[in-house]
Write a protein that holds these residues in place. Structure first.
Motif, PDB file in Angstrom:
ATOM      1  N   ASP A   1       3.432  13.824 -14.303  1.00 17.85           N
ATOM      2  CA  ASP A   1       2.387  14.436 -15.149  1.00 17.85           C
ATOM      3  C   ASP A   1       2.468  15.956 -15.106  1.00 17.85           C
ATOM      4  O   ASP A   1       2.352  16.628 -16.140  1.00 17.85           O
ATOM      5  CB  ASP A   1       0.997  13.966 -14.713  1.00 17.85           C
ATOM      6  CG  ASP A   1       0.715  12.525 -15.113  1.00 17.85           C
ATOM      7  OD1 ASP A   1       1.407  12.017 -16.018  1.00 17.85           O
ATOM      8  OD2 ASP A   1      -0.196  11.922 -14.503  1.00 17.85           O
ATOM      9  N   SER A   2       2.655  16.519 -13.912  1.00 18.58           N
ATOM     10  CA  SER A   2       2.750  17.984 -13.814  1.00 18.58           C
ATOM     11  C   SER A   2       4.015  18.481 -14.508  1.00 18.58           C
ATOM     12  O   SER A   2       3.987  19.542 -15.154  1.00 18.58           O
ATOM     13  CB  SER A   2       2.714  18.436 -12.352  1.00 18.58           C
ATOM     14  OG  SER A   2       3.851  17.955 -11.665  1.00 18.58           O
ATOM     15  N   ALA A   3       5.116  17.726 -14.412  1.00 20.90           N
ATOM     16  CA  ALA A   3       6.341  18.122 -15.110  1.00 20.90           C
ATOM     17  C   ALA A   3       6.139  18.060 -16.618  1.00 20.90           C
ATOM     18  O   ALA A   3       6.628  18.937 -17.354  1.00 20.90           O
ATOM     19  CB  ALA A   3       7.499  17.231 -14.680  1.00 20.90           C
ATOM     20  N   CYS A   4       5.430  17.085 -17.091  1.00 25.79           N
ATOM     21  CA  CYS A   4       5.147  16.987 -18.530  1.00 25.79           C
ATOM     22  C   CYS A   4       4.274  18.149 -18.990  1.00 25.79           C
ATOM     23  O   CYS A   4       4.502  18.724 -20.070  1.00 25.79           O
ATOM     24  CB  CYS A   4       4.472  15.659 -18.863  1.00 25.79           C
ATOM     25  SG  CYS A   4       5.575  14.255 -18.790  1.00 25.79           S
TER      26      CYS A   4
ATOM     27  N   ASP B   1       0.832  -1.207   0.000  1.00 27.34           N
ATOM     28  CA  ASP B   1       0.000   0.000   0.000  1.00 27.34           C
ATOM     29  C   ASP B   1       0.867   1.258   0.000  1.00 27.34           C
ATOM     30  O   ASP B   1       0.566   2.232  -0.698  1.00 27.34           O
ATOM     31  CB  ASP B   1      -0.941   0.006   1.210  1.00 27.34           C
ATOM     32  CG  ASP B   1      -2.056  -1.009   1.086  1.00 27.34           C
ATOM     33  OD1 ASP B   1      -2.357  -1.417  -0.060  1.00 27.34           O
ATOM     34  OD2 ASP B   1      -2.626  -1.384   2.128  1.00 27.34           O
ATOM     35  N   ILE B   2       1.947   1.246   0.780  1.00 23.81           N
ATOM     36  CA  ILE B   2       2.869   2.389   0.798  1.00 23.81           C
ATOM     37  C   ILE B   2       3.504   2.571  -0.573  1.00 23.81           C
ATOM     38  O   ILE B   2       3.621   3.693  -1.077  1.00 23.81           O
ATOM     39  CB  ILE B   2       3.943   2.185   1.894  1.00 23.81           C
ATOM     40  CG1 ILE B   2       3.301   2.268   3.273  1.00 23.81           C
ATOM     41  CG2 ILE B   2       5.062   3.213   1.758  1.00 23.81           C
ATOM     42  CD1 ILE B   2       4.209   1.851   4.416  1.00 23.81           C
ATOM     43  N   PHE B   3       3.904   1.469  -1.199  1.00 27.67           N
ATOM     44  CA  PHE B   3       4.499   1.552  -2.531  1.00 27.67           C
ATOM     45  C   PHE B   3       3.511   2.126  -3.550  1.00 27.67           C
ATOM     46  O   PHE B   3       3.884   2.942  -4.399  1.00 27.67           O
ATOM     47  CB  PHE B   3       4.985   0.184  -3.007  1.00 27.67           C
ATOM     48  CG  PHE B   3       6.176  -0.339  -2.251  1.00 27.67           C
ATOM     49  CD1 PHE B   3       7.122   0.504  -1.713  1.00 27.67           C
ATOM     50  CD2 PHE B   3       6.340  -1.701  -2.088  1.00 27.67           C
ATOM     51  CE1 PHE B   3       8.213   0.023  -1.027  1.00 27.67           C
ATOM     52  CE2 PHE B   3       7.434  -2.202  -1.403  1.00 27.67           C
ATOM     53  CZ  PHE B   3       8.377  -1.334  -0.863  1.00 27.67           C
ATOM     54  N   VAL B   4       2.258   1.728  -3.458  1.00 23.77           N
ATOM     55  CA  VAL B   4       1.240   2.230  -4.388  1.00 23.77           C
ATOM     56  C   VAL B   4       1.057   3.729  -4.203  1.00 23.77           C
ATOM     57  O   VAL B   4       0.964   4.494  -5.180  1.00 23.77           O
ATOM     58  CB  VAL B   4      -0.092   1.469  -4.196  1.00 23.77           C
ATOM     59  CG1 VAL B   4      -1.235   2.174  -4.889  1.00 23.77           C
ATOM     60  CG2 VAL B   4       0.042   0.044  -4.691  1.00 23.77           C
ATOM     61  N   LYS B   5       1.032   4.191  -2.941  1.00 21.88           N
ATOM     62  CA  LYS B   5       0.894   5.630  -2.685  1.00 21.88           C
ATOM     63  C   LYS B   5       2.087   6.402  -3.248  1.00 21.88           C
ATOM     64  O   LYS B   5       1.922   7.470  -3.845  1.00 21.88           O
ATOM     65  CB  LYS B   5       0.757   5.885  -1.182  1.00 21.88           C
ATOM     66  CG  LYS B   5      -0.571   5.440  -0.616  1.00 21.88           C
ATOM     67  CD  LYS B   5      -0.625   5.629   0.882  1.00 21.88           C
ATOM     68  CE  LYS B   5      -1.917   5.058   1.448  1.00 21.88           C
ATOM     69  NZ  LYS B   5      -1.966   5.141   2.914  1.00 21.88           N
ATOM     70  N   GLU B   6       3.279   5.864  -3.064  1.00 21.91           N
ATOM     71  CA  GLU B   6       4.480   6.521  -3.585  1.00 21.91           C
ATOM     72  C   GLU B   6       4.461   6.568  -5.115  1.00 21.91           C
ATOM     73  O   GLU B   6       4.824   7.585  -5.716  1.00 21.91           O
ATOM     74  CB  GLU B   6       5.745   5.796  -3.106  1.00 21.91           C
ATOM     75  CG  GLU B   6       6.082   6.022  -1.663  1.00 21.91           C
ATOM     76  CD  GLU B   6       6.468   7.472  -1.374  1.00 21.91           C
ATOM     77  OE1 GLU B   6       7.157   8.090  -2.217  1.00 21.91           O
ATOM     78  OE2 GLU B   6       6.079   7.975  -0.315  1.00 21.91           O
ATOM     79  N   ILE B   7       4.055   5.504  -5.724  1.00 19.83           N
ATOM     80  CA  ILE B   7       3.982   5.471  -7.185  1.00 19.83           C
ATOM     81  C   ILE B   7       2.962   6.488  -7.687  1.00 19.83           C
ATOM     82  O   ILE B   7       3.212   7.197  -8.673  1.00 19.83           O
ATOM     83  CB  ILE B   7       3.654   4.045  -7.680  1.00 19.83           C
ATOM     84  CG1 ILE B   7       4.858   3.135  -7.479  1.00 19.83           C
ATOM     85  CG2 ILE B   7       3.237   4.056  -9.150  1.00 19.83           C
ATOM     86  CD1 ILE B   7       4.590   1.670  -7.734  1.00 19.83           C
ATOM     87  N   ASN B   8       1.817   6.582  -7.028  1.00 19.68           N
ATOM     88  CA  ASN B   8       0.806   7.568  -7.434  1.00 19.68           C
ATOM     89  C   ASN B   8       1.335   8.995  -7.286  1.00 19.68           C
ATOM     90  O   ASN B   8       1.093   9.841  -8.149  1.00 19.68           O
ATOM     91  CB  ASN B   8      -0.472   7.380  -6.624  1.00 19.68           C
ATOM     92  CG  ASN B   8      -1.231   6.139  -7.038  1.00 19.68           C
ATOM     93  OD1 ASN B   8      -1.104   5.679  -8.169  1.00 19.68           O
ATOM     94  ND2 ASN B   8      -2.024   5.602  -6.125  1.00 19.68           N
ATOM     95  N   LYS B   9       2.068   9.277  -6.186  1.00 18.32           N
ATOM     96  CA  LYS B   9       2.653  10.604  -6.010  1.00 18.32           C
ATOM     97  C   LYS B   9       3.634  10.907  -7.141  1.00 18.32           C
ATOM     98  O   LYS B   9       3.635  12.016  -7.696  1.00 18.32           O
ATOM     99  CB  LYS B   9       3.403  10.687  -4.675  1.00 18.32           C
ATOM    100  CG  LYS B   9       2.538  10.806  -3.461  1.00 18.32           C
ATOM    101  CD  LYS B   9       3.405  10.891  -2.215  1.00 18.32           C
ATOM    102  CE  LYS B   9       2.604  10.791  -0.949  1.00 18.32           C
ATOM    103  NZ  LYS B   9       3.470  10.793   0.249  1.00 18.32           N
TER     104      LYS B   9
END
Length: 111
Positions: A89-92, A75-83
């Motif tokens: 996306d914002s950088a793109c 779950d922590i890994f999924v949250k980090e990946i989403n962040k």
């Protein structure tokens, strides 16, 4: 495949292997029956040993695996990946806007 079906399959397989080996090696009916019985018995016992070891490893693995801890870490890994995806996306988007502004400036200077 269920353990019971595995025993049946291996026993029948041993029976046919025993018949083939008995036909090839024996010269009388007693030898054929002896070879068939011994090989079928070996396959029967061997299948039980395999199933016992299989179930032993399955139960041992289920007790040693800390499922809850792994789920929390995932779950922590999924949250980090989403962040990180949001950041990328914002950088793109920023890069696209900067490229668009740059192309507008260059087109304005040339004309």
């Amino acid at each position: 495949m269920l353990g019971e079906n595995f025993v049946y399959f291996f026993t029948v397989w041993g029976f046919f292997v025993g018949i083939i080996f008995g036909v090839l090696k024996s010269f009388d009916a007693e030898g054929l029956l002896t070879y068939t019985f011994l090989i079928t018995t070996f396959f029967y016992l061997f299948s039980h040993i395999i199933i016992a070891l299989y179930y032993k490893t399955i139960t041992a693995k289920s007790y040693n695996f800390p499922k809850e801890q792994h789920e929390l870490e995932l779950d922590i890994f999924v949250k980090e990946i989403n962040k990180r995806e949001k950041l990328i996306d914002s950088a793109c988007k920023l890069t696209d806007i900067a490229m668009k502004m740059n192309s507008e400036d260059q087109s304005g200077q040339k004309v």
